[in-house]
Design a protein around this motif. Structure first.
Motif, short mmCIF file in Angstrom:
data_model
loop_
_atom_site.label_atom_id
_atom_site.label_comp_id
_atom_site.label_asym_id
_atom_site.label_seq_id
_atom_site.Cartn_x
_atom_site.Cartn_y
_atom_site.Cartn_z
N LEU A 146 80.45 70.41 104.61
CA LEU A 146 80.20 69.75 103.33
C LEU A 146 80.74 70.58 102.17
O LEU A 146 81.47 70.07 101.31
N SER A 147 80.42 71.86 102.16
CA SER A 147 80.89 72.72 101.07
C SER A 147 82.40 72.79 101.04
O SER A 147 83.03 72.74 99.98
N CYS A 148 83.00 72.92 102.24
CA CYS A 148 84.46 73.04 102.31
C CYS A 148 85.16 71.78 101.78
O CYS A 148 86.21 71.87 101.17
N LEU A 149 84.56 70.62 102.03
CA LEU A 149 85.16 69.36 101.60
C LEU A 149 85.49 69.38 100.11
O LEU A 149 86.42 68.74 99.66
N PHE A 150 84.67 70.13 99.35
CA PHE A 150 84.83 70.12 97.90
C PHE A 150 85.80 71.19 97.42
O PHE A 150 86.13 71.24 96.25
N PHE A 151 86.24 72.07 98.33
CA PHE A 151 87.07 73.18 97.86
C PHE A 151 88.40 73.35 98.59
O PHE A 151 89.33 73.91 98.04
N GLY A 183 83.28 59.59 106.96
CA GLY A 183 82.42 58.95 105.96
C GLY A 183 82.32 59.78 104.70
O GLY A 183 82.41 59.27 103.58
N MET A 184 82.17 61.09 104.87
CA MET A 184 82.00 61.97 103.72
C MET A 184 83.29 62.02 102.89
O MET A 184 83.24 62.02 101.66
N ILE A 185 84.45 62.05 103.59
CA ILE A 185 85.74 62.05 102.88
C ILE A 185 85.86 60.80 102.00
O ILE A 185 86.20 60.87 100.81
N LEU A 186 85.55 59.64 102.61
CA LEU A 186 85.68 58.38 101.88
C LEU A 186 84.73 58.35 100.69
O LEU A 186 85.11 57.94 99.59
N LEU A 187 83.50 58.78 100.91
CA LEU A 187 82.51 58.73 99.82
C LEU A 187 82.89 59.69 98.70
O LEU A 187 82.71 59.39 97.52
N LYS A 188 83.46 60.84 99.08
CA LYS A 188 83.86 61.82 98.09
C LYS A 188 85.02 61.27 97.26
O LYS A 188 85.08 61.47 96.05
N SER A 211 77.47 62.63 94.08
CA SER A 211 77.48 64.09 94.04
C SER A 211 77.51 64.62 95.47
O SER A 211 77.51 63.85 96.44
N MET A 212 77.52 65.92 95.57
CA MET A 212 77.49 66.58 96.87
C MET A 212 76.31 66.09 97.71
O MET A 212 76.40 65.97 98.93
N ALA A 224 73.57 73.02 99.73
CA ALA A 224 75.01 73.17 99.48
C ALA A 224 75.30 73.23 97.98
O ALA A 224 76.13 74.00 97.51
N LYS A 225 74.58 72.42 97.21
CA LYS A 225 74.80 72.40 95.77
C LYS A 225 74.40 73.74 95.16
O LYS A 225 75.08 74.26 94.29
N LYS A 226 73.28 74.27 95.66
CA LYS A 226 72.81 75.58 95.15
C LYS A 226 73.79 76.69 95.53
O LYS A 226 73.94 77.67 94.79
N CYS A 227 74.42 76.53 96.69
CA CYS A 227 75.31 77.60 97.17
C CYS A 227 76.75 77.39 96.73
O CYS A 227 77.61 78.21 97.03
#
Lengths: 169, 131
Positions: free
Chosen positions: A51-56, A96-101, A107-108, A158-161
């Protein structure tokens, strides 16, 4: 050439560290004696890394980390069947997470919730095929709720980290 | 300013998603609770999708199941069925609570075994013929 190989080395190292991190989370998850008497209900700590990596980092790298982690922990702690369940759940939740992102509307935490739910759904579908009995769908409501709750918890963590990942990646 | 508005909107969407999923789960759960789950009379055990045996829920008994995948011990007591022993690696089936309503299942994935509560033995026979 120099700078190119440098970035390549950097990417390999980065993915290696992230696989190791996800792998440790898989191990920690096994150490926690958490069972509620319902199959498939668990926290999914390793999803924290995906999850965290998906955003970075790029989706292709995240996919590589996900699959490597599943095979590693599957061979060490599980068996061939466990690898199949994890792959089905992991890949479905990844897509699913890729599409939703991509929609940029969530949000995360929202992305994580869908990830958790799809992970359980993927595993349930594979389980039905393996035991050749569709009646396992009796578990669907419980797994939907469990998936969204674990997704919520993982999403909040994940959001906190995320500042750590933003700093490192 | 725009950023905070966006994050507020995404928080709202997160909440919609969460309530939507839990709503769907509740709906499926309620439908299955009121329309599918009835007190069962028999227990059907399948391995690899094939019927291994059908047993009455009314008689207390212990059934030893042996297949190429491994062995499980199933116990019927007070109209409820549970798995009390297994030589599978994860023991999820043993930890599972006892079941008694139609549609409820306990499955042992490593052994590809499913314990399923059904209405009556006749139903199982009809199923057997249909298959």
């Amino acid at each position: 050439m120099g700078s190119h190989s440098n970035t390549m080395a950097k990417r390999v190292a980065k993915c290696g560290v992230l696989v190791a991190l996800a792998f440790i989370f898989s191990y920690v998850e096994i150490l926690i004696p958490f069972s509620v008497g319902i199959p498939g209900v668990k926290l999914g700590l390793a999803n924290l890394v995906v999850l965290s990596c998906l955003f970075f980092i790029s989706p292709a790298e995240v996919f590589l980390i996900l699959v490597t982690r599943i095979f590693l922990s599957g061979f060490l702690f599980g068996n061939m069947a466990a690898i199949f369940y994890s792959l089905a759940g992991g890949i479905l939740s990844f897509l699913g997470m890729i599409l939703l992102k991509k929609t940029n509307a969530f949000s995360m935490i929202g992305v994580s919730i869908l990830g958790g739910v799809l992970h359980n759904l993927g595993q349930l579908i594979v389980a039905c095929f393996i035991v050749e009995n569709p009646n396992l769908f009796f578990y669907l409501p419980i797994l939907l709720v469990a998936g969204s709750i674990s997704g919520l918890v993982i999403g909040i963590i994940a959001k906190k980290c995320s500042f750590v990942f933003r700093f490192v990646l | 300013m725009k950023k905070t508005l966006e994050s507020k909107q995404s928080k709202k969407n997160d909440l919609f998603l969460l309530t939507g999923i839990i709503g769907v789960a509740l709906l499926i759960g309620l439908v299955s609770y009121f329309f599918i789950q009835k007190p069962g009379e028999s227990v059907k055990i399948t391995i690899d999708g094939k019927t291994y045996g059908t047993y009455s829920l009314k008689e207390d008994q212990t059934i030893k199941i042996q297949s190429i995948h491994g062995s499980n011990m199933v116990k019927i007591q007070n109209g409820k069925v549970s798995v009390i022993q297994a030589n599978c690696p994860d023991k999820i089936c043993v930890e599972h609570y006892a079941i008694s309503k139609t549609g409820e299942t306990i499955c042992c994935l490593p052994h590809k075994m499913v314990v399923e509560v059904i209405k009556s033995k006749e139903e199982a026979k009809i199923d057997g013929i249909a298959q």
